[in-house]
Structure formats: C-alpha cells, structure tokens
Motif scaffolding. Structure first.
Motif, PDB file in Angstrom:
ATOM      1  N   GLU A  83     -14.027 -10.738   5.138  1.00 37.24           N
ATOM      2  CA  GLU A  83     -13.896  -9.570   4.254  1.00 37.24           C
ATOM      3  C   GLU A  83     -15.229  -8.844   4.086  1.00 37.24           C
ATOM      4  OE1 GLU A  83     -12.552  -6.682   1.715  1.00 37.24           O
ATOM      5  OE2 GLU A  83     -11.366  -8.075   2.922  1.00 37.24           O
ATOM      6  N   GLN A  84     -16.317  -9.571   3.987  1.00 29.58           N
ATOM      7  CA  GLN A  84     -17.624  -8.966   3.702  1.00 29.58           C
ATOM      8  C   GLN A  84     -18.399  -8.575   4.962  1.00 29.58           C
ATOM      9  OE1 GLN A  84     -19.971 -11.061   0.621  1.00 29.58           O
ATOM     10  NE2 GLN A  84     -18.116 -12.208   0.134  1.00 29.58           N
ATOM     11  N   ARG A  85     -17.935  -9.037   6.097  1.00 23.22           N
ATOM     12  CA  ARG A  85     -18.641  -8.756   7.358  1.00 23.22           C
ATOM     13  C   ARG A  85     -18.869  -7.269   7.577  1.00 23.22           C
ATOM     14  NH1 ARG A  85     -15.695 -10.999  12.674  1.00 23.22           N
ATOM     15  NH2 ARG A  85     -14.075  -9.622  11.810  1.00 23.22           N
ATOM     16  N   LYS A  86     -17.918  -6.467   7.147  1.00 22.11           N
ATOM     17  CA  LYS A  86     -18.008  -5.021   7.363  1.00 22.11           C
ATOM     18  C   LYS A  86     -19.132  -4.366   6.567  1.00 22.11           C
ATOM     19  CE  LYS A  86     -14.434  -3.963   3.877  1.00 22.11           C
ATOM     20  NZ  LYS A  86     -13.998  -5.356   3.604  1.00 22.11           N
ATOM     21  N   LEU A  87     -19.689  -5.072   5.583  1.00 17.25           N
ATOM     22  CA  LEU A  87     -20.787  -4.530   4.776  1.00 17.25           C
ATOM     23  C   LEU A  87     -22.119  -4.560   5.508  1.00 17.25           C
ATOM     24  CD1 LEU A  87     -19.993  -6.300   1.357  1.00 17.25           C
ATOM     25  CD2 LEU A  87     -19.344  -3.979   2.053  1.00 17.25           C
ATOM     26  N   ILE A  88     -22.217  -5.377   6.534  1.00 19.39           N
ATOM     27  CA  ILE A  88     -23.480  -5.541   7.253  1.00 19.39           C
ATOM     28  C   ILE A  88     -23.726  -4.310   8.124  1.00 19.39           C
ATOM     29  CG2 ILE A  88     -24.769  -6.964   8.897  1.00 19.39           C
ATOM     30  CD1 ILE A  88     -23.002  -9.328   8.041  1.00 19.39           C
ATOM     31  N   PRO A  89     -24.914  -3.695   8.001  1.00 18.32           N
ATOM     32  CA  PRO A  89     -25.203  -2.500   8.809  1.00 18.32           C
ATOM     33  C   PRO A  89     -25.057  -2.768  10.308  1.00 18.32           C
ATOM     34  CG  PRO A  89     -26.875  -2.800   7.104  1.00 18.32           C
ATOM     35  CD  PRO A  89     -26.019  -4.032   7.094  1.00 18.32           C
ATOM     36  N   GLU A  90     -24.703  -1.732  11.028  1.00 16.60           N
ATOM     37  CA  GLU A  90     -24.532  -1.853  12.473  1.00 16.60           C
ATOM     38  C   GLU A  90     -25.817  -2.350  13.121  1.00 16.60           C
ATOM     39  OE1 GLU A  90     -22.956   0.915  16.211  1.00 16.60           O
ATOM     40  OE2 GLU A  90     -23.265   1.792  14.223  1.00 16.60           O
ATOM     41  N   ASN A  91     -25.685  -3.215  14.088  1.00 10.89           N
ATOM     42  CA  ASN A  91     -26.801  -3.819  14.833  1.00 10.89           C
ATOM     43  C   ASN A  91     -27.577  -4.870  14.031  1.00 10.89           C
ATOM     44  OD1 ASN A  91     -26.274  -2.127  17.094  1.00 10.89           O
ATOM     45  ND2 ASN A  91     -27.478  -0.491  16.143  1.00 10.89           N
ATOM     46  N   ASN A  92     -27.093  -5.213  12.830  1.00  9.22           N
ATOM     47  CA  ASN A  92     -27.756  -6.248  12.037  1.00  9.22           C
ATOM     48  C   ASN A  92     -26.970  -7.552  12.007  1.00  9.22           C
ATOM     49  OD1 ASN A  92     -29.745  -4.430  11.489  1.00  9.22           O
ATOM     50  ND2 ASN A  92     -29.674  -4.642   9.270  1.00  9.22           N
ATOM     51  N   LEU A  93     -25.935  -7.645  12.851  1.00 11.46           N
ATOM     52  CA  LEU A  93     -25.125  -8.857  12.905  1.00 11.46           C
ATOM     53  C   LEU A  93     -24.909  -9.289  14.344  1.00 11.46           C
ATOM     54  CD1 LEU A  93     -23.148 -11.028  11.736  1.00 11.46           C
ATOM     55  CD2 LEU A  93     -21.348  -9.292  11.918  1.00 11.46           C
ATOM     56  N   ILE A  94     -25.167 -10.573  14.593  1.00 15.15           N
ATOM     57  CA  ILE A  94     -24.842 -11.197  15.874  1.00 15.15           C
ATOM     58  C   ILE A  94     -23.864 -12.333  15.588  1.00 15.15           C
ATOM     59  CG2 ILE A  94     -25.727 -12.640  17.741  1.00 15.15           C
ATOM     60  CD1 ILE A  94     -26.584  -9.823  18.102  1.00 15.15           C
ATOM     61  N   GLU A  95     -22.778 -12.377  16.350  1.00 14.09           N
ATOM     62  CA  GLU A  95     -21.847 -13.502  16.253  1.00 14.09           C
ATOM     63  C   GLU A  95     -21.901 -14.271  17.564  1.00 14.09           C
ATOM     64  OE1 GLU A  95     -17.953 -12.054  15.144  1.00 14.09           O
ATOM     65  OE2 GLU A  95     -18.390 -12.475  13.049  1.00 14.09           O
ATOM     66  N   LEU A  96     -22.036 -15.591  17.465  1.00  8.65           N
ATOM     67  CA  LEU A  96     -22.042 -16.398  18.678  1.00  8.65           C
ATOM     68  C   LEU A  96     -21.276 -17.687  18.440  1.00  8.65           C
ATOM     69  CD1 LEU A  96     -24.399 -18.852  18.336  1.00  8.65           C
ATOM     70  CD2 LEU A  96     -25.865 -16.859  18.483  1.00  8.65           C
ATOM     71  N   SER A  97     -20.843 -18.291  19.520  1.00  2.00           N
ATOM     72  CA  SER A  97     -20.053 -19.516  19.413  1.00  2.00           C
ATOM     73  C   SER A  97     -20.929 -20.734  19.661  1.00  2.00           C
ATOM     74  CB  SER A  97     -18.880 -19.506  20.406  1.00  2.00           C
ATOM     75  OG  SER A  97     -19.333 -19.792  21.711  1.00  2.00           O
ATOM     76  N   PHE A  98     -20.578 -21.811  18.984  1.00  2.00           N
ATOM     77  CA  PHE A  98     -21.285 -23.079  19.168  1.00  2.00           C
ATOM     78  C   PHE A  98     -21.152 -23.571  20.601  1.00  2.00           C
ATOM     79  CE2 PHE A  98     -21.145 -27.773  19.064  1.00  2.00           C
ATOM     80  CZ  PHE A  98     -22.437 -28.024  18.619  1.00  2.00           C
ATOM     81  N   ASP A  99     -19.984 -23.366  21.204  1.00  2.51           N
ATOM     82  CA  ASP A  99     -19.772 -23.803  22.586  1.00  2.51           C
ATOM     83  C   ASP A  99     -20.759 -23.127  23.529  1.00  2.51           C
ATOM     84  OD1 ASP A  99     -17.710 -25.434  21.814  1.00  2.51           O
ATOM     85  OD2 ASP A  99     -16.120 -24.004  22.311  1.00  2.51           O
ATOM     86  N   ASN A 100     -20.961 -21.819  23.364  1.00  4.48           N
ATOM     87  CA  ASN A 100     -21.901 -21.098  24.224  1.00  4.48           C
ATOM     88  C   ASN A 100     -23.332 -21.554  23.975  1.00  4.48           C
ATOM     89  OD1 ASN A 100     -19.842 -19.635  25.393  1.00  4.48           O
ATOM     90  ND2 ASN A 100     -20.118 -17.835  24.096  1.00  4.48           N
ATOM     91  N   LEU A 101     -23.654 -21.835  22.716  1.00  4.90           N
ATOM     92  CA  LEU A 101     -24.995 -22.306  22.395  1.00  4.90           C
ATOM     93  C   LEU A 101     -25.272 -23.653  23.051  1.00  4.90           C
ATOM     94  CD1 LEU A 101     -27.607 -21.782  20.754  1.00  4.90           C
ATOM     95  CD2 LEU A 101     -26.555 -23.047  18.875  1.00  4.90           C
TER      96      LEU A 101
END
Length: 380
Positions: free
Chosen positions: A285-303
């Motif tokens: 719900e709150q993810r949309k509050l983060i300014p553009e280009n200020n959020l990275i999402e990554l998966s544990f599997d890829n890490l």
C-alpha cells in the motif's frame, strides 16, 4: 577442523533502556515467573549502566541532535528471513556506508563515553555468542545490526519489545508500526531519537551514507519519508513458503533466550501468519509513496545465485557512486560466506495450503510457487 563458534549468553535488549521505558514495560506487560531471574539480571545490568547513559545524554547527545545528513539514507526493508541481513552485510563492505552496529543497538547511549564503552563493550564481547542461534549468522559487537532494538531505549515505541513479550506481538504491530493509539508527541519524540541514532551511527562507523536494515520499517515507509523525504529503499523479497519456515525456526530458537513471558507454539504460529499479511500488505500500500528511482526491488534467489550482478544493479538503480572501489571488498566477503551452513527445511501439506491461501497475494505479486528444494511431509 574449524574452530567452534564462541558460546555466549543472550539477554533482553532492555539492559540499555532508560528507567522510564523499563518501568513502562515491566509495569504494563505480564512477566512469567520462570523468567524472574532473567528480569532481575536485566535490571541489575541496567542500573549499573545508568550513570553512563545519563552522562552521554547530558553531555554528548546534544552534539549529534542538530546535525543534518549530507546524503539521503538508504533503507533495506523486507519481511524477516527474506535476506535483509545478508544484503546489509554485503553493502556494508563499502566503507562509505555507515550503520548501527550490535553494540550501539543494545547500548545506544553508552557509545562515546570512554569508561562506559570500555566496561560494557567488554561485557558484551564476553556474552554475545559467536553465531546467531536462529540461522548461524556471525555475531560481534562491531558488526552491522538492526536499529529497532535501540529505537525504544528512550521513547516507549519499539516493535521488538515483542521479543520480551511475544503474546503482545500483534498489539505491538498496531501501536509501534502503524502508530495506532499513539499520541503524536510520542511519535515526534521517536523520530528525534531515530535521527540522533543515525547521526551517532555515522560517527561510530565513520560512514558517509547511513545504511539501515530494519524489517519493521517495511510497514513504516510513510513515516520514514516524513523524516527523510529523499530516502532510498531496497526491498528484498523471498518465496513466502521459505519465509514461513525460516521465521518459525528463527523464532523457536531465539525466543527462549529473550522472552520474559511464555507463549504456546500454536499461538506463535498464528501470529506469524497474521504478521506477514499485515507487514506485506502495508508495504504494498505504501510503496507508491516512494519517489520514482528511489526504490529497488530484488529477490533473495537472485541475490544468492548472482550476488555481484544484483549488487551492481542496486548501485546503478539508486545512482550510488563508488561501486568500483567497493567491489573487491564485496567479492572478498562473498567468498568468505561460501562455507555458510543453511538450515534444511521440511513442511506439512496443510501448511502449504494455508500459506498459498493466506499469503497468496504476495506469491502472486512476485510470481512464487512451491520451492523444489523443500520437502513436503504428508499429514498423518
């Protein structure tokens, strides 16, 4: 043969809390009689620490309260057991990163007075085990740690009070993550404490950019942005089935060393299901509050499978400088982790059904299915 990890003795983080907070906790939440000895020892250490806390609050903290950050902080968020610790430890190999270490997380106001630091860091080194009992992660007073333990030291607002009082975990979520029924002046005080903690952490670790790893902040994105409007976020996610099994295992192994009240395994399991739904729903719900280009999402599997590419993408995505300088240290750390022993997991069929039903929204969000490496045990 390798050297066996140092054994230690964990105590509730209340050993470094203010007397006001200690009185609030012990006066409002029921303590089981079997843990009375642990309470007495916690209070005794707290009282010994008291003069040093008072000195630092009166004569040292004011130096850091008015400081402003030169660089926007970075917040690693995600549900517990999703890889937040691993990611934090990797990124902290970059010497421009500052962070709360384990000693500061327990004794946040015994950091810069020499006698207090000498006594209590020595005490902590003796007591802290070589590895964390829940997942075999290396522990040490100088290593990166979550700041949540320290956020309730002066202002009675900290989700990790649940380690001492696990029956109240959902109540603590509403009050200390969603800030329901909390007076605004208390929240304001908490924010000031948070900024102070950040400034002291940067001084302690000689960093330029504050790097936080604090899973409760996954549900506090709005409040973090109120404090730090330009804050950057890294959200790491993991297959919910793996998260459940790892969380249950972690709680089962860690709670006996920190709790001050009993809780049944079935109630704890129910809390784990509810907590995941609350935290991940609040994040989405709150993810949309983060300014553009200020959020990275990554998966544990890829890490896990390609850590260097993952970390490089974090630097590029958040426009962080210094990757080339940090890369050799990151690679050295990753090489040292190759012998890390992971826990093996099994799961009952009925739990698979429950996870897919109650946490299906998260499995759909990040396209997860039943992991092939987890063994399913049929119900008897």
């Amino acid at each position: 043969m390798g050297k066996s990890p140092k054994k230690g003795f964990l105590l509730p983080p209340a050993v470094g809390y203010s007397i006001t907070v200690l009185t609030y906790l012990f006066g409002n939440y029921r303590i089981s009689l079997k843990y009375l000895g642990r309470v007495i020892l916690t209070v005794l250490i707290n009282l010994i620490n008291l003069p040093f806390r008072i000195y630092e609050k009166l004569f040292i903290n004011k130096k850091y309260k008015s400081q402003t950050l030169e660089h926007p902080p970075i917040f690693i968020i995600g549900h517990w057991r999703s890889g937040t610790t691993h990611l934090h430890n990797i990124l902290c190999q970059d010497d421009q990163m500052g962070y709360v270490n384990t000693f500061q997380s327990v004794f946040p106001d015994t950091l810069f007075n020499r006698m207090g630091r000498f006594l209590f860091e020595g005490f902590a080194k003796i007591l802290i085990p070589g590895v964390r009992k829940g997942d075999n992660v290396t522990l040490g007073t100088h290593l990166p740690q979550e700041e949540e333990f320290a956020l309730g030291d002066k202002t009675p607002l900290c989700f990790y009070y649940f380690w001492m009082f696990p029956r109240s975990i959902l109540n603590f979520y509403d009050r200390f993550i969603r800030f329901k029924k909390i007076d605004s002046y208390i929240v304001d005080s908490w924010k000031k404490d948070y900024k102070l903690l950040v400034n002291k952490a940067l001084k302690e670790t000689r960093g330029k950019i504050f790097l936080s790893k604090n899973p409760p902040n996954t549900g506090r994105v709005a409040e973090i942005l109120e404090m730090f409007p330009n804050a950057r976020f890294i959200h790491i996610h993991r297959n919910p089935i793996e998260v459940f099994l790892s969380t249950k295992n972690f709680f089962d192994k860690m709670l006996p060393h920190l709790q001050l009240q009993t809780i049944s395994g079935s109630v704890l399991e129910t809390h784990i299901f509810t907590l995941y739904k609350l935290l991940m729903s609040d994040y989405l719900e709150q993810r949309k509050l983060i300014p553009e280009n200020n959020l990275i999402e990554l998966s544990f599997d890829n890490l896990e499978s390609d850590p260097i590419s993952c970390i490089e993408s974090v630097y590029k995505g958040l426009k962080l400088e210094g990757y080339n300088q940090a890369e050799p240290y990151i690679e050295k750390y990753l090489s040292s982790m190759k012998s890390y022993k992971k826990n093996k997991h099994y799961i009952r069929e009925d739990l698979i059904v429950k996870i897919k039903t109650e946490w299906g929204f998260a499995m759909n969000e990040w396209a997860y299915d039943i992991p092939e490496h987890i063994e399913i045990v049929r119900n008897e």
